[in-house]
Design an enzyme around this catalytic site. Structure first.
Site, PDB file in Angstrom:
ATOM      1  N   LYS A   9       0.846  -1.198   0.000  1.00 62.15           N
ATOM      2  CA  LYS A   9       0.000   0.000   0.000  1.00 62.15           C
ATOM      3  C   LYS A   9       0.876   1.242   0.000  1.00 62.15           C
ATOM      4  CE  LYS A   9      -0.137  -0.444   4.999  1.00 62.15           C
ATOM      5  NZ  LYS A   9      -0.840  -1.059   6.124  1.00 62.15           N
TER       6      LYS A   9
ATOM      7  N   ARG B 166     -10.488  -0.445  14.507  1.00 62.84           N
ATOM      8  CA  ARG B 166     -10.394   0.393  13.305  1.00 62.84           C
ATOM      9  C   ARG B 166     -11.436  -0.132  12.322  1.00 62.84           C
ATOM     10  NH1 ARG B 166      -4.653   1.044  10.216  1.00 62.84           N
ATOM     11  NH2 ARG B 166      -5.117  -1.079   9.534  1.00 62.84           N
TER      12      ARG B 166
ATOM     13  N   HIS C 178      -5.947  -7.398  12.886  1.00 58.25           N
ATOM     14  CA  HIS C 178      -4.740  -6.563  12.918  1.00 58.25           C
ATOM     15  C   HIS C 178      -4.374  -6.241  14.356  1.00 58.25           C
ATOM     16  CE1 HIS C 178      -1.680  -4.193  11.143  1.00 58.25           C
ATOM     17  NE2 HIS C 178      -2.244  -2.999  11.273  1.00 58.25           N
TER      18      HIS C 178
ATOM     19  N   ARG D  34       1.485 -10.892   7.431  1.00 62.76           N
ATOM     20  CA  ARG D  34       1.414  -9.715   6.554  1.00 62.76           C
ATOM     21  C   ARG D  34       2.600  -8.804   6.825  1.00 62.76           C
ATOM     22  NH1 ARG D  34      -3.524  -9.893   8.902  1.00 62.76           N
ATOM     23  NH2 ARG D  34      -3.141  -7.909   9.941  1.00 62.76           N
TER      24      ARG D  34
ATOM     25  N   TYR E 139      12.903  32.158   4.531  1.00 62.54           N
ATOM     26  CA  TYR E 139      11.622  32.816   4.813  1.00 62.54           C
ATOM     27  C   TYR E 139      11.466  33.200   6.287  1.00 62.54           C
ATOM     28  CZ  TYR E 139       9.646  31.594   0.262  1.00 62.54           C
ATOM     29  OH  TYR E 139       9.377  31.504  -1.064  1.00 62.54           O
TER      30      TYR E 139
ATOM     31  N   CYS F 167      11.854  25.344   2.758  1.00 66.51           N
ATOM     32  CA  CYS F 167      11.028  25.936   1.693  1.00 66.51           C
ATOM     33  C   CYS F 167      10.334  24.828   0.897  1.00 66.51           C
ATOM     34  CB  CYS F 167      11.873  26.746   0.724  1.00 66.51           C
ATOM     35  SG  CYS F 167      13.041  27.860   1.483  1.00 66.51           S
ATOM     36  N   MET F 168       9.551  25.231  -0.109  1.00 68.76           N
ATOM     37  CA  MET F 168       8.793  24.243  -0.872  1.00 68.76           C
ATOM     38  C   MET F 168       9.698  23.281  -1.645  1.00 68.76           C
ATOM     39  SD  MET F 168       5.838  24.793  -3.739  1.00 68.76           S
ATOM     40  CE  MET F 168       4.770  25.790  -2.719  1.00 68.76           C
ATOM     41  N   ASP F 169      10.711  23.809  -2.320  1.00 65.56           N
ATOM     42  CA  ASP F 169      11.565  22.963  -3.160  1.00 65.56           C
ATOM     43  C   ASP F 169      13.011  22.911  -2.698  1.00 65.56           C
ATOM     44  OD1 ASP F 169       9.380  22.761  -5.070  1.00 65.56           O
ATOM     45  OD2 ASP F 169       9.854  24.849  -5.515  1.00 65.56           O
TER      46      ASP F 169
HETATM   47  C1  LIG Z   1      -0.155  -1.838   6.940  1.00 62.68           C
HETATM   48  C2  LIG Z   1      -0.705  -3.080   7.445  1.00 62.68           C
HETATM   49  C3  LIG Z   1       0.121  -4.155   7.817  1.00 62.68           C
HETATM   50  C4  LIG Z   1       1.628  -4.066   7.838  1.00 62.68           C
HETATM   51  O1  LIG Z   1       2.045  -3.375   8.983  1.00 62.68           O
HETATM   52  P1  LIG Z   1       3.590  -3.135   9.301  1.00 62.68           P
HETATM   53  O2  LIG Z   1       3.614  -2.553  10.646  1.00 62.68           O
HETATM   54  O3  LIG Z   1       4.057  -2.172   8.274  1.00 62.68           O
HETATM   55  O4  LIG Z   1       4.231  -4.431   9.191  1.00 62.68           O
HETATM   56  C5  LIG Z   1      -0.460  -5.348   8.155  1.00 62.68           C
HETATM   57  N1  LIG Z   1      -1.811  -5.475   8.186  1.00 62.68           N
HETATM   58  C6  LIG Z   1      -2.631  -4.452   7.883  1.00 62.68           C
HETATM   59  C7  LIG Z   1      -4.096  -4.664   7.949  1.00 62.68           C
HETATM   60  C8  LIG Z   1      -2.121  -3.220   7.520  1.00 62.68           C
HETATM   61  O5  LIG Z   1      -2.942  -2.211   7.231  1.00 62.68           O
END
Ligand SMILES: *Cc1c(COP(=O)(O)O)cnc(C)c1O
Length: 823
Positions: free
Chosen positions: A491, A589, A618, A676, A718, A766-768
């Site tokens: 992601k 969540r 999670h 995961r 700035y 700054c921005m850049d």
């Molecule tokens: C992002 C995410 C993970 C991975 O988490 P890390 O701390 O980066 O290993 C696992 N499960 C879910 C649902 C997540 O959103």
């Protein structure tokens, strides 16, 4: 030429089936790198994470007909491979090594074996460069120095070669003896002893003793007599040492004086066997000097005349090991490989080109090859064959030799006598949506071609080390029981690293699943040719049809979302995507609670066309030991709830709960069927206890645009927030908050690294751009600036502004160019 039966004799294996007489030319250990199926012998190797036996059907399908296997029972029915030869051995790696050792024994040429902690590859490449003036050299491709790489390297030797140069590397005791029996070196080079790969050994002494086993039968061993531990070990082992010394050590055969070392040049004087000579080396750093002096001693031992040495060393060129991949014009993608352009190097680069899952054409821009000992026409015949076998769509050859042999290449190939004539006619519309491998010998200056093809962007890059990423992947794999599947979270643009390239690499390394946050991210992966199953964590109902179209699988986290899903896929609708049920075990969540789960199971009971692929939850506090008890409660709740799911559905599903930190803490007890992996893959160990086991993946770099002198009392930037209390030097660097460099780093909170020196931010970001205080430091316009990376860790920077590494990684703006490389 070898026959398959001869392999049986050499390896002591048993022929279980042998219906055909096929040519034996290529040894294949990786099912993804088939170049010439029918003349390849596949060795099915059991690794820590993969088993080559699994890929036999795929290989047979691709035309491979010769197999060396450890286990005939895995094949079951040999009649499904009617045309294939099978050799059964007790250990495939050993069989490969025995075959290579047998091959090696046929050639009575000097073979230089190189080992040591650092510098092996450079010494090997330099020796090959230096010797190629008068010899036909065969050498290890890149850093092929492992239990498998060494036999594959030795297999390249043929009648035309007059000297071999190979490197050997080990990570565990016992390994060197195997490599020694394959290489059978006549001359040894021991580069040095450092801390690298210490894990596998009980002590430094044991490591040294093991490494020296490569040299048991050499005639001479080149080493640096100024390294006391090495010198003593060589003497103790009774090895025929051929030492060099810059400090006048009496045991050294080659005595050296470093006369001058500055501005890219080092002048040395050596004395050997009563003769003396000065030479100039084209660099001025200690590591290169050490590597070059090993080469010098080896050449003297091999009988190269002292007076010939200056000319050879003058031309010594740096070794570019990095194979970089970059985005380029018109949706193209460039693979930039400046490593020596010989046949073995080209093969490896073509493998990388072949691994790009990206759709569109594959193009090769290639110069004349520097290959010793092969007749010109035969060489380009081989090149053309390799190119065709790997499905390259378009070949552009540059150089008068390759042009001479253009008839050997497929119709439509283009040829130019030199790089400049190619560039002269190049227009940007010449290339569109292709992956272009740029592979040229140094003298062709292909960096000009890369510069012309690259996208025009400012000088800030995020360098992504793909080898480090694979190291981290394997580290997490080692923390969970063998059969556990791995889902990788890609992601947020793969935590900022670049989702397509990372997805492709993960697919190559056979992870089981990918996960993204939104449907669009999944679609982008599919459009770049990623075929792994993909879970989408925040599927909006209006994207359900798109998900079906692109084979994406939604996370379903509430009864409402389940009903919406069923609106799109009513009873018995074909090709309903599989779903993943998210359970809330304490994170609060997303996810079903107990009551909602009852409801969902009742609904699912009515819709058997909906298949639940997995059930997961999670962890809220896996990164802190303080919450271990809470994490265990979450795991227990998950165990209960997921059992209820399986009971309700009447079939078993994949269960998973651990994220990166969870894998480190609970990988052994709670991996379930899958884990995961997220931030850990990118090099941040968020539980904090095993950071040193991971490698740094991303380094954010920019450049100095200007250096200024500021009078005491003046201000910088700035709102006049940067106040020069005394006379100061500042450097303006090309990164700002629009690139993802957080404004909170302003006014001394953040630091960057320039030429290895830390410099604090002065004034507001700054921005850049932003300004850093470089008073008293040696800094010039154009210098490279490290914003985060190995020497400036994300964890430290995140702590300075009260955030977490995740935020710094994902904030790196998409306008920052990503450059991917293998070390
Ligand atoms: C992002 C995410 C993970 C991975 O988490 P890390 O701390 O980066 O290993 C696992 N499960 C879910 C649902 C997540 O959103």
């Amino acid at each position: 030429m070898f026959s398959f039966k001869e392999i049986a004799q050499v390896t002591g294996g048993m022929l279980v089936q042998c219906p055909g007489a096929y040519p034996v030319q290529h040894l294949l250990t990786d099912s993804r790198k088939i170049a010439n199926a029918v003349s390849s012998v596949f060795f099915a190797i059991r690794g820590e994470f993969h088993d080559g036996h699994q890929y036999l059907p795929e290989l047979y399908e691709a035309g491979v007909r010769q197999f060396v296997v450890e286990d005939a029972s895995g094949l079951m029915d040999l009649s499904t491979y009617p045309e294939a030869n099978f050799l059964l051995v007790s250990n495939s790696v050993q069989a490969l090594q025995r075959l290579a050792a047998y091959h090696r024994r046929k050639f009575h040429i000097p073979v230089i074996g190189i080992t040591g902690s650092n510098g092996k590859t450079i010494v090997k490449e330099w020796l090959a460069q230096l010797l190629s003036v008068s010899e036909r050299v065969v050498k290890s491709p890149r850093s092929y120095n492992s239990q498998i790489g060494v036999p594959l390297s030795v297999w390249q030797i043929n009648e035309s070669h007059t000297v071999g140069v190979f490197e050997a590397g080990i990570s565990q005791p016992e390994e060197m003896a195997h490599l020694a029996s394959v290489l059978q070196p006549t001359l040894g080079v021991f580069t040095n002893l450092g801390p690298a790969h210490d894990e596998g050994f009980a002590s430094t002494a044991q490591k040294l003793e093991e490494k020296l086993k490569l040299f048991e039968h050499v005639q001479q061993l080149v080493y640096c007599a100024d390294q006391a531990t090495v010198r003593e070990a060589v003497q103790q082992a009774g090895l025929p040492g051929f030492g060099w010394s810059t400090q006048g050590h009496p045991s050294a055969q080659v005595q050296l004086n470093v006369l001058e070392m500055h501005q890219g040049k080092t002048k040395v004087r050596f004395r050997y066997a009563g003769q003396g000579q000065d030479l100039v080396l084209p660099f001025s750093d200690e590591a290169s000097l050490e590597n070059a002096l090993h080469c010098l001693a080896a050449l003297l031992y091999l009988g190269v005349k002292p007076e010939e040495l200056p000319a050879r060393f003058e031309r010594l060129a740096p070794v570019a090991m990095r194979l970089e991949r970059k985005e380029a014009i018109n949706g193209c993608y460039v693979i930039d490989d400046t490593y020596n352009n010989d046949l073995a190097g080209l093969r490896i680069a073509l493998d990388v080109l072949g691994q790009q899952a990206r759709r569109g054409r594959k193009t090769l821009i290639v110069s004349d090859l520097l290959e010793a000992g092969v007749e010109e026409k035969a060489l380009y015949q081989q090149v053309a064959q390799e190119v065709t076998a790997r499905g390259v769509d378009r070949v552009i050859g540059i150089g008068d030799i390759i042009t001479r042999h253009q008839d050997l290449f497929p119709a439509g190939s283009e040829f130019y006598l030199g790089t400049d004539s190619f560039l002269g006619q190049l227009r940007s519309e010449t290339f569109r949506q292709e992956t272009i491998l740029v592979k040229g010998a140094r003298i062709f200056q292909f960096e000009k071609i890369v510069a012309a093809l690259q996208q025009q962007v400012h000088g800030t890059v995020l360098e992504v080390n793909l080898d480090a990423l694979v190291h981290n992947l394997n580290y997490y794999r080692s923390k969970v029981p063998g059969p556990t599947k791995i889902m990788v979270m890609v992601k947020a643009f793969a935590y900022g690293a670049g989702s397509y390239e990372i997805g492709n690499l993960l697919q190559f390394h056979r992870v089981d699943y990918l996960a993204v946050a939104y449907t669009d991210e999944g679609v982008a992966l599919r459009e770049h040719g990623i075929t792994l199953p993909i879970m989408v964590m925040n599927p909006s109902p209006d994207s359900f049809l798109k998900m079906q179209q692109y084979s994406l699988e939604p996370e379903i986290y509430s009864p409402d979302l389940l009903h919406r899903f069923l609106d799109y896929f009513p009873e018995k609708s074909p090709q309903t995507p599989a779903i993943h049920l998210k359970l809330d075990t304490g994170m609060h969540r997303l996810g079903f609670d107990d009551a909602e789960l009852e409801e969902a199971l009742a609904v699912l009971d009515q819709v058997p066309h909906v298949r639940v692929q997995s059930v997961f939850s999670h962890l809220a506090g896996a990164d802190e030991a303080l919450y271990n008890d809470f994490t265990r409660e979450q795991i227990a709740r998950f165990r209960q709830m997921s059992a209820k799911v399986e009971q309700g559905l009447g079939y078993s599903v994949t269960k998973h709960i651990l994220n990166s930190a969870g894998i480190v803490r609970f990988g052994e007890e709670a991996a379930f069927d899958m884990v995961r992996l997220g931030i850990g893959l990118y090099g941040v160990e968020s539980s904090g206890s095993e950071q040193s086991s991971l490698q740094t993946v991303g380094q954010l770099k920019t450049t100095v645009s200007q250096v200024k002198s500021i009078k005491a009392g003046d201000t910088v930037g700035y709102s006049r927030r940067g106040i020069a209390t005394t006379h100061k030097q500042t450097a303006t660097i090309a990164i700002g908050y629009a690139d993802g460099y957080d404004r909170r780093f302003g006014n001394g909170v953040g630091e960057v690294l320039i030429n290895g020196q830390r410099a604090p931010i002065i004034g507001n970001v700054c921005m850049d751009m932003c300004m850093v205080d470089v008073t008293g430091l040696d800094v010039r316009a154009g210098d490279e600036v490290l914003v985060f990376g190995e020497e400036l860790p994300l964890t430290e920077l995140a702590a300075r502004i009260g955030t977490i590494p995740y935020e710094l990684l994902t904030n790196v703006s998409t306008r920052v160019k990503r450059v991917f490389f293998n070390a």
